[in-house]
Motif scaffolding. Sequence first.
Motif, mmCIF file in Angstrom:
data_model
loop_
_atom_site.group_PDB
_atom_site.id
_atom_site.type_symbol
_atom_site.label_atom_id
_atom_site.label_comp_id
_atom_site.label_asym_id
_atom_site.label_seq_id
_atom_site.Cartn_x
_atom_site.Cartn_y
_atom_site.Cartn_z
ATOM 1 N N PHE A 338 0.842 -1.188 0.000
ATOM 2 C CA PHE A 338 0.000 0.000 0.000
ATOM 3 C C PHE A 338 0.884 1.247 0.000
ATOM 4 C CE2 PHE A 338 -2.936 -2.980 2.393
ATOM 5 C CZ PHE A 338 -3.778 -3.199 1.312
ATOM 6 N N PRO A 339 0.354 2.388 -0.434
ATOM 7 C CA PRO A 339 1.138 3.637 -0.495
ATOM 8 C C PRO A 339 1.611 4.098 0.874
ATOM 9 C CG PRO A 339 -0.845 3.804 -1.833
ATOM 10 C CD PRO A 339 -0.982 2.558 -1.013
ATOM 11 N N ASP A 340 2.719 4.834 0.862
ATOM 12 C CA ASP A 340 3.224 5.418 2.102
ATOM 13 C C ASP A 340 3.174 6.943 2.068
ATOM 14 O OD1 ASP A 340 5.252 6.050 0.335
ATOM 15 O OD2 ASP A 340 6.717 4.669 1.204
ATOM 16 N N ARG A 341 2.525 7.507 1.035
ATOM 17 C CA ARG A 341 2.400 8.964 0.945
ATOM 18 C C ARG A 341 1.260 9.310 -0.023
ATOM 19 N NH1 ARG A 341 7.023 7.050 -1.156
ATOM 20 N NH2 ARG A 341 7.495 7.313 -3.368
ATOM 21 N N ASN A 342 0.936 10.584 -0.094
ATOM 22 C CA ASN A 342 -0.131 11.069 -0.967
ATOM 23 C C ASN A 342 0.449 11.847 -2.138
ATOM 24 O OD1 ASN A 342 -2.045 10.030 0.811
ATOM 25 N ND2 ASN A 342 -2.255 11.960 1.917
ATOM 26 N N LEU A 343 -0.338 11.973 -3.195
ATOM 27 C CA LEU A 343 0.087 12.745 -4.363
ATOM 28 C C LEU A 343 -1.143 13.165 -5.158
ATOM 29 C CD1 LEU A 343 2.531 13.681 -6.140
ATOM 30 C CD2 LEU A 343 2.256 11.533 -7.400
ATOM 31 N N ASP A 344 -1.235 14.456 -5.493
ATOM 32 C CA ASP A 344 -2.311 14.956 -6.345
ATOM 33 C C ASP A 344 -1.855 14.911 -7.796
ATOM 34 O OD1 ASP A 344 -3.616 15.430 -4.005
ATOM 35 O OD2 ASP A 344 -3.574 17.615 -4.141
ATOM 36 N N VAL A 345 -2.683 14.325 -8.662
ATOM 37 C CA VAL A 345 -2.294 14.114 -10.055
ATOM 38 C C VAL A 345 -3.425 14.520 -10.996
ATOM 39 C CG1 VAL A 345 -1.491 12.436 -11.763
ATOM 40 C CG2 VAL A 345 -0.874 12.140 -9.366
ATOM 41 N N VAL A 346 -3.071 15.250 -12.053
ATOM 42 C CA VAL A 346 -3.990 15.491 -13.172
ATOM 43 C C VAL A 346 -3.736 14.362 -14.164
ATOM 44 C CG1 VAL A 346 -4.763 17.092 -14.942
ATOM 45 C CG2 VAL A 346 -3.800 17.968 -12.809
ATOM 46 N N LEU A 347 -4.745 13.567 -14.422
ATOM 47 C CA LEU A 347 -4.578 12.341 -15.183
ATOM 48 C C LEU A 347 -4.465 12.599 -16.685
ATOM 49 C CD1 LEU A 347 -7.232 10.170 -13.310
ATOM 50 C CD2 LEU A 347 -4.754 10.173 -12.955
ATOM 51 N N PHE A 348 -3.735 11.722 -17.355
ATOM 52 C CA PHE A 348 -3.718 11.721 -18.811
ATOM 53 C C PHE A 348 -5.042 11.128 -19.312
ATOM 54 C CE2 PHE A 348 -2.853 9.457 -22.807
ATOM 55 C CZ PHE A 348 -2.359 10.489 -23.571
ATOM 56 N N PRO A 349 -5.647 11.698 -20.362
ATOM 57 C CA PRO A 349 -5.162 12.757 -21.244
ATOM 58 C C PRO A 349 -5.583 14.162 -20.814
ATOM 59 C CG PRO A 349 -7.151 11.893 -22.163
ATOM 60 C CD PRO A 349 -6.903 11.105 -20.890
ATOM 61 N N HIS A 350 -6.258 14.279 -19.660
ATOM 62 C CA HIS A 350 -6.773 15.583 -19.231
ATOM 63 C C HIS A 350 -5.650 16.564 -18.948
ATOM 64 C CE1 HIS A 350 -10.384 13.258 -19.058
ATOM 65 N NE2 HIS A 350 -9.862 12.473 -18.140
ATOM 66 N N ALA A 351 -4.443 16.043 -18.677
ATOM 67 C CA ALA A 351 -3.298 16.914 -18.449
ATOM 68 C C ALA A 351 -2.938 17.723 -19.687
ATOM 69 C CB ALA A 351 -2.093 16.082 -17.999
ATOM 70 N N LEU A 352 -3.416 17.296 -20.853
ATOM 71 C CA LEU A 352 -3.177 18.038 -22.085
ATOM 72 C C LEU A 352 -3.991 19.329 -22.146
ATOM 73 C CD1 LEU A 352 -3.215 15.088 -24.641
ATOM 74 C CD2 LEU A 352 -1.258 16.554 -24.156
#
Length: 393
Positions: A338-352
């Motif tokens: 399982f993850p040990d930290r958090n991260l905010d991400v704009v997903l592909f392809p919306h990052a375009l």
Amino acid sequence: MDILVFAIEDGRFGPARFPQMLHNAGLSVAALCPSDNILAQSAFLDAQHVLPRSRHIRSIAKALAAAIKAAPPKLIIPGDEQAVILLQAFAKGRCASLIGPEARAVIAASLGDPRMFAASLFKSDTIALARTLGISVPQSVTVASVGEAHRAGERMGYPVYLKQSFSWAGLGVAKCDDAKALRAACKAARPRGMMVRRLVRRVLGRDWYPAVTAMDVQSGIAGSTAMFSVLAWQGRLIGGLCGVRLAKIHPYGPSTSVRLGHDRSMADAVGKMVAALGLTGFASFDFMVPDDGSEPVLIECNPRPVPVHHLGRHIGVDLAAAFARVLNGEIQPGEPLFPDRNLDVVLFPHALDRALHLEGGILDMPDEDPGLIRHVANRTSAKGTDRPARLAA
């Protein structure tokens, strides 16, 4: 060949990221998909097989059998729901004259328990299974008529949601604020001429696609949408990560940005579902996280890749590396990853799309697989070069 990714529908971005993800883990990857599918544009494919335009089940069976024979894979990853339902049909013996025992064994090993196929794919069956496992689910009633739907709506209290059991990406979901809206949604889900359409589909060899499935009237839940995306092996949860939706395209559609991390309650529920379904491969479970702080509520199962699976390595849970170890028969740790930290991400392809950028968010851009970017850009004319920090593919 280690992996064959089998995709039918365009506009699905989860499987498009898998060739690079698996390549980076040292696995060889082939694809079976239409030539204009985004998956076919990846530079990390070791082999590519073109799926014919015909959707006749025998045409697809021939193409799948040929791809398996050309370089027998250890496992097949379905890229979308249509691929899932076809693989399930083949695993059960359909088109046995075209798909021999060895190919069928590979297909069966790539899926869950055959007795649980419906529960992995159809929302009504997923909710029913989760309820028997003591997992929190929304109040939900499967209905066969407008009258039954109306009575369910009256008992639950409006607003309610009408959901078709076989649907994805927010399709087949209608919010109904009153009885009139519910009646209209039921009629839209059951248009006239369905019997004729069924007959035509059978003649055209397309009756593998469930044109009509159960309808559920479901209570609304005030809260946030989330997913828990996993790697499973023969009913065992190998690892997973949570993604809480930060933004979306439309009320019931896919996320454009998410906050990746871990949620123990979701992980516990998903572990029970993975075991009950006997799942192998990549899947994702959708939840609602109530505003009142109560435990997450399971909504549905998506038994195929989603656009966050490849991002786990950025938060301490490299599912591709774990998959390679499992596939090669190496011993796995006793506890799921399982993850040990958090991260905010704009997903592909919306990052375009610069308009969808998230303040403080990282862009998920496949810079090392530019064919994916070109494919989306050519179709949507998405532009925007002023981007925040990029996330390596």
